[in-house]
Design a protein around this motif. Structure first.
Motif, PDB file in Angstrom:
ATOM      1  N   GLN A 298      -7.395 -12.031  38.509  1.00 17.41           N
ATOM      2  CA  GLN A 298      -6.913 -13.404  38.304  1.00 17.41           C
ATOM      3  C   GLN A 298      -7.690 -14.112  37.192  1.00 17.41           C
ATOM      4  O   GLN A 298      -8.448 -15.056  37.427  1.00 17.41           O
ATOM      5  CB  GLN A 298      -6.983 -14.203  39.614  1.00 17.41           C
TER       6      GLN A 298
ATOM      7  N   LYS B 267       3.628 -24.672  35.158  1.00 21.92           N
ATOM      8  CA  LYS B 267       3.767 -23.935  36.406  1.00 21.92           C
ATOM      9  C   LYS B 267       3.476 -22.456  36.176  1.00 21.92           C
ATOM     10  O   LYS B 267       3.902 -21.886  35.168  1.00 21.92           O
ATOM     11  CB  LYS B 267       5.193 -24.105  36.963  1.00 21.92           C
TER      12      LYS B 267
ATOM     13  N   ILE C 188       3.733 -20.583  42.055  1.00 12.80           N
ATOM     14  CA  ILE C 188       2.498 -20.167  42.718  1.00 12.80           C
ATOM     15  C   ILE C 188       1.407 -21.218  42.545  1.00 12.80           C
ATOM     16  O   ILE C 188       0.602 -21.462  43.448  1.00 12.80           O
ATOM     17  CB  ILE C 188       2.053 -18.796  42.176  1.00 12.80           C
ATOM     18  N   SER C 189       1.389 -21.862  41.399  1.00 10.59           N
ATOM     19  CA  SER C 189       0.454 -22.958  41.150  1.00 10.59           C
ATOM     20  C   SER C 189       1.053 -23.842  40.063  1.00 10.59           C
ATOM     21  O   SER C 189       1.863 -23.370  39.253  1.00 10.59           O
ATOM     22  CB  SER C 189      -0.914 -22.419  40.725  1.00 10.59           C
ATOM     23  N   GLU C 190       0.671 -25.117  40.034  1.00 17.03           N
ATOM     24  CA  GLU C 190       1.189 -26.019  39.011  1.00 17.03           C
ATOM     25  C   GLU C 190       0.204 -27.140  38.730  1.00 17.03           C
ATOM     26  O   GLU C 190      -0.669 -27.449  39.554  1.00 17.03           O
ATOM     27  CB  GLU C 190       2.556 -26.589  39.409  1.00 17.03           C
ATOM     28  N   HIS C 191       0.360 -27.744  37.566  1.00 12.82           N
ATOM     29  CA  HIS C 191      -0.503 -28.853  37.160  1.00 12.82           C
ATOM     30  C   HIS C 191       0.344 -29.854  36.385  1.00 12.82           C
ATOM     31  O   HIS C 191       1.094 -29.476  35.476  1.00 12.82           O
ATOM     32  CB  HIS C 191      -1.655 -28.350  36.291  1.00 12.82           C
TER      33      HIS C 191
ATOM     34  N   PHE D 180      -6.392 -22.939  35.016  1.00 13.17           N
ATOM     35  CA  PHE D 180      -5.908 -22.357  36.266  1.00 13.17           C
ATOM     36  C   PHE D 180      -6.850 -21.231  36.669  1.00 13.17           C
ATOM     37  O   PHE D 180      -7.114 -20.312  35.886  1.00 13.17           O
ATOM     38  CB  PHE D 180      -4.503 -21.782  36.098  1.00 13.17           C
TER      39      PHE D 180
ATOM     40  N   TYR E 167      -5.608 -18.797  41.551  1.00 11.91           N
ATOM     41  CA  TYR E 167      -4.210 -19.170  41.789  1.00 11.91           C
ATOM     42  C   TYR E 167      -3.493 -18.218  42.733  1.00 11.91           C
ATOM     43  O   TYR E 167      -2.375 -18.493  43.157  1.00 11.91           O
ATOM     44  CB  TYR E 167      -3.459 -19.257  40.464  1.00 11.91           C
TER      45      TYR E 167
ATOM     46  N   THR F 185     -11.874 -14.935  38.317  1.00  8.26           N
ATOM     47  CA  THR F 185     -11.870 -16.056  39.226  1.00  8.26           C
ATOM     48  C   THR F 185     -12.945 -15.862  40.292  1.00  8.26           C
ATOM     49  O   THR F 185     -13.052 -14.794  40.908  1.00  8.26           O
ATOM     50  CB  THR F 185     -10.500 -16.204  39.905  1.00  8.26           C
TER      51      THR F 185
END
Length: 233
Positions: free
Chosen positions: A131, A155, A165-168, A190, A193, A231
């Motif tokens: 990741q 996203k 799966i993840s967003e900002h 990110f 995630y 990560t």
């Protein structure tokens, strides 16, 4: 070089000593793709501007232009999917019975791209287990056309391009009391995630104004960069 030598070269130059690196991958092709530390977005500066130079001041024509309203800026938007949302007139502050000769009308200009991470040289085991950090950056012009002139929504999507799966999201407000015509940075990293990420959907929108003449809010230096940083949980 042999396949093992290409793999070793990728591991050393990218700092992937702790990353999953299956022997089944074509490491020569992956090395040539250079998936790390490069901008994965296409055409990141459609206006031909740099964040290292102040944005140009608006030029007012000596003779007002005639013709229909202009709601979309001029630029080379190859690589982007674009659309325009014309906003209704804001008449909330006009007293009853007042005569209005001219009012500004605003529009949002949408620009978006989808980055295919595997097509850019990343592999599933790396995205799911290691990741790596996915770094987002953007620079928009502090045009001061309105309190809200910029929005960003990024996203991380699964293989079906619909699972988020993840967003900002970023939606700043501008201080109109101080004139500061410069570039403003927006960034996000990110990490952690989760598995399954295969695409990055990058969308921003900027507000434009039409009042006799057209005044856009410009951007530059949009980027999606993957860093070979594991990560940390």
């Amino acid at each position: 070089m042999s396949a093992a030598e290409w793999k070793k070269r990728c591991e050393a130059e990218w700092g992937l000593q702790d990353a999953p690196m299956p022997d089944s991958l074509d490491w020569k092709s992956l090395y040539e793709a250079k998936p790390f530390r490069r901008n994965l977005l296409r055409n990141p500066a459609p206006y031909g501007l740099s964040k290292d130079t102040p944005p140009p001041e608006p030029e007012l024509c000596q003779v007002p232009t005639c013709g229909p309203p202009h709601f979309q800026p001029d630029g080379d938007f190859r690589g982007w999917t674009t659309s325009t949302e014309i906003l209704p007139y804001d008449t909330s502050g006009i007293p009853a019975g007042a005569m209005v000769c001219e009012m500004p009308q605003y529009s949002w200009f949408y620009m978006e791209q989808i980055v295919d991470l595997k097509a850019e040289g990343l592999w599933e085991e790396l995205l799911d287990d290691f990741q790596p950090e996915i770094v987002i950056q953007d620079w928009y012009e502090e045009s001061q056309l309105d309190e809200s002139i910029y929005q960003l929504h990024v996203k991380l999507l699964g293989a079906d391009k619909s699972t988020v799966i993840s967003e900002h999201t970023v939606h700043p407000s501008e201080d109109l009391s101080i004139y500061s015509h410069t570039w403003k940075e927006v960034s996000h990293v990110f990490c952690g995630y989760g598995p399954g990420v295969r695409y990055v959907h990058f969308l921003h929108r900027l507000k434009n104004q039409f009042m006799i003449e057209f005044f856009p809010t410009m951007f530059t230096g949009s980027s999606v960069i993957v860093r070979a940083t594991k990560t940390r949980y």
